[in-house]
Write a protein that holds these residues in place. Structure first.
Motif, short mmCIF file in Angstrom:
data_model
loop_
_atom_site.label_atom_id
_atom_site.label_comp_id
_atom_site.label_asym_id
_atom_site.label_seq_id
_atom_site.Cartn_x
_atom_site.Cartn_y
_atom_site.Cartn_z
N VAL A 1 0.84 -1.20 0.00
CA VAL A 1 0.00 0.00 0.00
C VAL A 1 0.87 1.25 0.00
O VAL A 1 0.54 2.25 -0.66
CB VAL A 1 -0.97 -0.03 1.20
CG1 VAL A 1 -1.71 1.27 1.36
CG2 VAL A 1 -1.97 -1.18 1.02
N GLY B 1 -4.96 1.20 -3.28
CA GLY B 1 -4.28 1.08 -1.99
C GLY B 1 -5.26 1.02 -0.84
O GLY B 1 -5.12 0.21 0.08
N THR C 1 -5.90 -2.18 1.64
CA THR C 1 -5.82 -2.01 3.08
C THR C 1 -7.04 -2.60 3.77
O THR C 1 -6.94 -3.22 4.82
CB THR C 1 -5.70 -0.51 3.44
OG1 THR C 1 -4.54 0.01 2.82
CG2 THR C 1 -5.61 -0.31 4.93
#
Length: 143
Positions: A29, A79, A83
């Motif tokens: 990420v 990203g 997550t």
């Protein structure tokens, strides 16, 4: 039966989700957020020098600016999705990494190799390698 309702589940913020994710997910990420940030910095530099671009090339520069904004947004959204453990974000990132690798290799075969092409290739290979690690696969399961 008491008259109280259970509390609604709270959504994790980006930072809280990042802090609770495994180390390899954080690395992946971070790379995606870094790509977004560097793309926006590059865009800011181009916009700052727009007076230096000839009027004939401004249309091409505007298309490049739009493409840079789209790349930054996609990197950030992917990203954030990784997550939170989204399989679709994982799969989309995998597709983009493979496309980035193939585009860079084809570009290197047909033109003189530039540093930017090598950098794109290295980032795409690292993202692909991180995507295929067991820790990231467990974090983004197919549901």
């Amino acid at each position: 039966m008491s008259g109280t309702t259970p509390p609604a589940p709270q959504r994790l913020s980006i930072l809280a989700g990042f802090q609770t994710a495994p180390i390899l997910v954080r690395a992946l990420v971070s790379i995606l957020y870094g790509v977004a940030l560097l793309t926006l910095v590059q865009l800011a530099i181009v916009v700052a020098h727009v007076g230096l671009i000839s009027p004939a090339a401004r249309g091409i520069a505007m298309v490049a600016d739009l493409f840079a904004i789209v790349v930054a947004l996609i990197s950030f959204v992917l990203g954030k999705g990784i997550t939170s453990g989204s399989y679709s974000s994982w799969l989309t990132t995998l597709v983009f990494a493979v496309l980035g690798i193939s585009q860079s290799v084809l570009w290197m075969m047909t033109t003189p190799t530039q540093t930017r092409t090598v950098l794109v290739l290295v980032v795409a290979v690292v993202v692909l390698a991180l995507l295929l690690t067991p820790a990231v696969r467990r974090h983004c399961p197919k549901r």
